[in-house]
Scaffold this motif. Structure first.
Motif, short mmCIF file in Angstrom:
data_model
loop_
_atom_site.label_atom_id
_atom_site.label_comp_id
_atom_site.label_asym_id
_atom_site.label_seq_id
_atom_site.Cartn_x
_atom_site.Cartn_y
_atom_site.Cartn_z
N MET A 104 0.84 -1.20 0.00
CA MET A 104 0.00 0.00 0.00
C MET A 104 0.87 1.25 0.00
O MET A 104 2.06 1.18 0.30
CB MET A 104 -0.90 0.03 1.22
CG MET A 104 -0.19 0.49 2.46
SD MET A 104 -0.40 -0.49 3.93
CE MET A 104 -0.38 -2.12 3.41
N ILE A 105 0.21 2.35 -0.35
CA ILE A 105 0.85 3.65 -0.20
C ILE A 105 -0.05 4.53 0.65
O ILE A 105 -1.28 4.38 0.66
CB ILE A 105 1.15 4.34 -1.54
CG1 ILE A 105 -0.12 4.60 -2.34
CG2 ILE A 105 2.17 3.58 -2.35
CD1 ILE A 105 0.08 5.53 -3.52
N ILE A 106 0.59 5.43 1.37
CA ILE A 106 -0.11 6.50 2.09
C ILE A 106 0.32 7.77 1.38
O ILE A 106 1.52 8.04 1.27
CB ILE A 106 0.33 6.56 3.56
CG1 ILE A 106 0.09 5.24 4.26
CG2 ILE A 106 -0.39 7.71 4.28
CD1 ILE A 106 0.84 5.10 5.56
N HIS A 107 -0.64 8.52 0.89
CA HIS A 107 -0.33 9.78 0.21
C HIS A 107 -1.02 10.89 0.99
O HIS A 107 -2.24 10.94 1.08
CB HIS A 107 -0.81 9.75 -1.24
CG HIS A 107 -0.21 10.84 -2.06
ND1 HIS A 107 -0.65 12.14 -2.00
CD2 HIS A 107 0.83 10.81 -2.92
CE1 HIS A 107 0.09 12.88 -2.81
NE2 HIS A 107 0.99 12.10 -3.39
N ILE A 108 -0.22 11.81 1.53
CA ILE A 108 -0.73 12.85 2.40
C ILE A 108 -0.99 14.11 1.59
O ILE A 108 -0.05 14.78 1.13
CB ILE A 108 0.25 13.13 3.54
CG1 ILE A 108 0.51 11.82 4.30
CG2 ILE A 108 -0.29 14.21 4.48
CD1 ILE A 108 1.79 11.80 5.07
N GLY A 109 -2.25 14.42 1.39
CA GLY A 109 -2.63 15.63 0.67
C GLY A 109 -2.59 15.45 -0.83
O GLY A 109 -2.09 14.46 -1.36
N VAL A 110 -3.14 16.45 -1.51
CA VAL A 110 -3.18 16.47 -2.97
C VAL A 110 -2.17 17.51 -3.45
O VAL A 110 -2.21 18.67 -3.02
CB VAL A 110 -4.61 16.82 -3.46
CG1 VAL A 110 -4.64 16.93 -4.98
CG2 VAL A 110 -5.60 15.77 -2.98
N ASN A 111 -1.25 17.07 -4.31
CA ASN A 111 -0.20 17.91 -4.87
C ASN A 111 0.80 18.43 -3.83
O ASN A 111 1.53 19.38 -4.09
CB ASN A 111 -0.77 19.09 -5.67
CG ASN A 111 -1.57 18.63 -6.86
OD1 ASN A 111 -1.22 17.63 -7.50
ND2 ASN A 111 -2.66 19.32 -7.14
N THR A 112 0.86 17.80 -2.67
CA THR A 112 1.76 18.26 -1.61
C THR A 112 3.23 18.02 -1.93
O THR A 112 4.10 18.59 -1.27
CB THR A 112 1.41 17.60 -0.27
OG1 THR A 112 1.30 16.18 -0.48
CG2 THR A 112 0.12 18.15 0.30
N VAL A 113 3.53 17.21 -2.94
CA VAL A 113 4.91 17.04 -3.37
C VAL A 113 5.49 18.41 -3.76
O VAL A 113 6.69 18.65 -3.61
CB VAL A 113 5.04 16.01 -4.52
CG1 VAL A 113 4.38 16.52 -5.80
CG2 VAL A 113 6.49 15.64 -4.77
N GLU A 114 4.63 19.32 -4.20
CA GLU A 114 5.07 20.66 -4.59
C GLU A 114 5.65 21.46 -3.43
O GLU A 114 6.36 22.44 -3.64
CB GLU A 114 3.89 21.45 -5.19
CG GLU A 114 3.35 20.84 -6.46
CD GLU A 114 2.05 21.50 -6.91
OE1 GLU A 114 1.53 22.39 -6.20
OE2 GLU A 114 1.55 21.11 -7.98
#
Length: 161
Positions: free
Chosen positions: A85-95
Protein backbone atom coordinates in the motif's frame (compact mmCIF):
# COMPACT_ATOMS: atom_id res chain seq x y z
CA UNK A 1 12.20 9.72 44.72
CA UNK A 2 10.43 11.56 41.88
CA UNK A 3 11.73 11.16 38.38
CA UNK A 4 12.28 14.38 36.44
CA UNK A 5 12.25 12.48 33.17
CA UNK A 6 9.07 11.96 31.23
CA UNK A 7 8.35 8.55 29.77
CA UNK A 8 8.57 8.42 26.01
CA UNK A 9 5.09 8.06 24.56
CA UNK A 10 4.63 4.56 23.17
CA UNK A 11 1.96 3.78 20.62
CA UNK A 12 0.49 0.46 21.67
CA UNK A 13 -1.85 -0.38 18.83
CA UNK A 14 -2.68 -4.05 18.77
CA UNK A 15 -3.76 -5.45 15.43
CA UNK A 16 -3.10 -8.59 13.47
CA UNK A 17 -0.95 -8.70 10.35
CA UNK A 18 -4.06 -8.74 8.12
CA UNK A 19 -5.67 -5.57 9.50
CA UNK A 20 -5.41 -1.84 8.84
CA UNK A 21 -5.75 0.96 11.38
CA UNK A 22 -6.58 4.64 10.95
CA UNK A 23 -3.39 6.61 10.24
CA UNK A 24 -4.68 9.67 12.13
CA UNK A 25 -7.70 11.16 13.83
CA UNK A 26 -10.26 12.31 11.30
CA UNK A 27 -13.17 11.27 9.13
CA UNK A 28 -13.05 8.43 6.61
CA UNK A 29 -14.31 9.40 3.17
CA UNK A 30 -14.78 7.31 0.01
CA UNK A 31 -11.77 7.34 -2.27
CA UNK A 32 -14.07 8.33 -5.15
CA UNK A 33 -14.73 11.66 -3.36
CA UNK A 34 -11.13 12.92 -3.24
CA UNK A 35 -10.18 15.86 -5.46
CA UNK A 36 -7.25 14.10 -7.16
CA UNK A 37 -8.58 12.30 -10.26
CA UNK A 38 -5.82 9.64 -10.25
CA UNK A 39 -6.75 8.53 -6.74
CA UNK A 40 -10.52 9.03 -7.16
CA UNK A 41 -10.53 6.84 -10.29
CA UNK A 42 -8.62 4.15 -8.36
CA UNK A 43 -5.95 4.15 -11.06
CA UNK A 44 -3.33 3.13 -8.49
CA UNK A 45 -5.60 0.78 -6.52
CA UNK A 46 -8.58 0.75 -4.20
CA UNK A 47 -8.58 2.15 -0.70
CA UNK A 48 -9.96 4.78 1.62
CA UNK A 49 -9.23 8.42 2.42
CA UNK A 50 -9.27 10.38 5.65
CA UNK A 51 -9.99 14.05 6.25
CA UNK A 52 -7.39 14.80 8.90
CA UNK A 53 -8.21 16.48 12.19
CA UNK A 54 -4.61 16.28 13.47
CA UNK A 55 -1.18 16.10 11.94
CA UNK A 56 0.71 13.02 13.07
CA UNK A 57 0.43 10.28 10.46
CA UNK A 58 1.11 6.74 11.66
CA UNK A 59 1.70 3.36 10.06
CA UNK A 60 -1.61 1.73 9.05
CA UNK A 61 -0.34 -1.81 9.63
CA UNK A 62 2.49 -4.07 10.71
CA UNK A 63 5.09 -4.36 7.98
CA UNK A 64 8.13 -2.86 6.27
CA UNK A 65 8.47 0.76 5.21
CA UNK A 66 9.64 0.17 1.63
CA UNK A 67 9.41 3.78 0.47
CA UNK A 68 9.75 6.97 2.51
CA UNK A 69 9.87 10.02 0.27
CA UNK A 70 12.26 12.60 1.73
CA UNK A 71 9.54 15.22 1.16
CA UNK A 72 7.35 13.37 3.67
CA UNK A 73 4.25 13.44 1.46
CA UNK A 74 4.08 9.70 0.68
CA UNK A 75 5.09 6.32 2.07
CA UNK A 76 4.98 2.77 0.74
CA UNK A 77 4.51 -0.15 3.11
CA UNK A 78 4.39 -3.90 2.59
CA UNK A 79 2.23 -5.53 5.23
CA UNK A 80 3.63 -8.69 6.85
CA UNK A 81 1.22 -10.80 4.75
CA UNK A 82 2.54 -9.32 1.49
CA UNK A 83 -0.19 -6.71 0.86
CA UNK A 84 1.36 -3.51 -0.54
CA UNK A 85 0.00 0.00 0.00
CA UNK A 86 0.85 3.65 -0.20
CA UNK A 87 -0.11 6.50 2.09
CA UNK A 88 -0.33 9.78 0.21
CA UNK A 89 -0.73 12.85 2.40
CA UNK A 90 -2.63 15.63 0.67
CA UNK A 91 -3.18 16.47 -2.97
CA UNK A 92 -0.20 17.91 -4.87
CA UNK A 93 1.76 18.26 -1.61
CA UNK A 94 4.91 17.04 -3.37
CA UNK A 95 5.07 20.66 -4.59
CA UNK A 96 5.87 21.81 -1.03
CA UNK A 97 9.29 20.12 -1.34
CA UNK A 98 9.05 18.86 2.24
CA UNK A 99 8.09 22.17 3.82
CA UNK A 100 5.51 21.42 6.51
CA UNK A 101 6.53 17.74 6.84
CA UNK A 102 8.80 16.30 9.54
CA UNK A 103 9.67 12.72 8.58
CA UNK A 104 9.94 10.46 11.63
CA UNK A 105 10.60 7.07 10.00
CA UNK A 106 13.34 5.62 7.84
CA UNK A 107 12.99 3.71 4.61
CA UNK A 108 13.61 0.00 5.20
CA UNK A 109 12.55 -0.01 8.84
CA UNK A 110 10.06 -2.46 10.29
CA UNK A 111 6.92 -0.70 11.51
CA UNK A 112 4.05 -1.65 13.76
CA UNK A 113 0.55 -0.28 13.32
CA UNK A 114 0.45 3.11 15.03
CA UNK A 115 4.17 3.90 14.71
CA UNK A 116 4.57 7.60 13.79
CA UNK A 117 5.77 8.15 10.20
CA UNK A 118 5.55 11.92 9.77
CA UNK A 119 4.34 15.08 11.49
CA UNK A 120 2.38 17.37 9.21
CA UNK A 121 1.83 21.10 9.75
CA UNK A 122 -1.85 21.02 8.82
CA UNK A 123 -2.42 24.69 9.58
CA UNK A 124 0.24 25.85 7.13
CA UNK A 125 -0.21 23.20 4.41
CA UNK A 126 -4.02 23.39 4.32
CA UNK A 127 -3.78 27.03 3.21
CA UNK A 128 -2.49 25.83 -0.16
CA UNK A 129 -3.33 22.10 -0.39
CA UNK A 130 -6.26 19.75 0.08
CA UNK A 131 -4.90 17.66 2.97
CA UNK A 132 -7.11 14.61 2.50
CA UNK A 133 -4.88 11.58 3.03
CA UNK A 134 -5.24 8.45 0.93
CA UNK A 135 -4.50 4.86 1.91
CA UNK A 136 -4.26 2.95 -1.36
CA UNK A 137 -3.83 -0.83 -1.64
CA UNK A 138 -1.57 -1.12 -4.68
CA UNK A 139 -1.20 -4.92 -4.50
CA UNK A 140 -3.73 -6.92 -2.45
CA UNK A 141 -1.59 -10.07 -2.83
CA UNK A 142 -4.71 -12.12 -3.67
CA UNK A 143 -6.38 -11.06 -0.39
CA UNK A 144 -9.87 -9.59 0.01
CA UNK A 145 -9.44 -6.07 1.37
CA UNK A 146 -12.38 -4.02 2.60
CA UNK A 147 -12.79 -1.08 4.94
CA UNK A 148 -15.41 -0.05 7.49
CA UNK A 149 -18.11 2.44 6.52
CA UNK A 150 -17.12 6.09 6.42
CA UNK A 151 -17.22 7.63 9.87
CA UNK A 152 -15.14 9.57 12.36
CA UNK A 153 -12.10 7.54 13.46
CA UNK A 154 -9.31 7.74 16.01
CA UNK A 155 -5.67 7.06 15.20
CA UNK A 156 -4.99 3.34 15.67
CA UNK A 157 -8.66 2.31 15.34
CA UNK A 158 -9.07 -0.82 13.19
CA UNK A 159 -10.62 0.28 9.86
CA UNK A 160 -10.50 -2.98 7.89
CA UNK A 161 -13.25 -5.58 8.03
Amino acid sequence: MLSIFKKKEVNTVVCSDDEFVAVANGTLVPLENVSDPAFASKMMGDGIAIELSEGTICAPCNGTLDVAYPTGHAFGITRNDGVEMIIHIGVNTVESNGKGFEVLATQGQTVKAGDPLVKVDLKSLSKKYDMVTMLIVTDPNEKEISFIDCQEVKKGQIISK
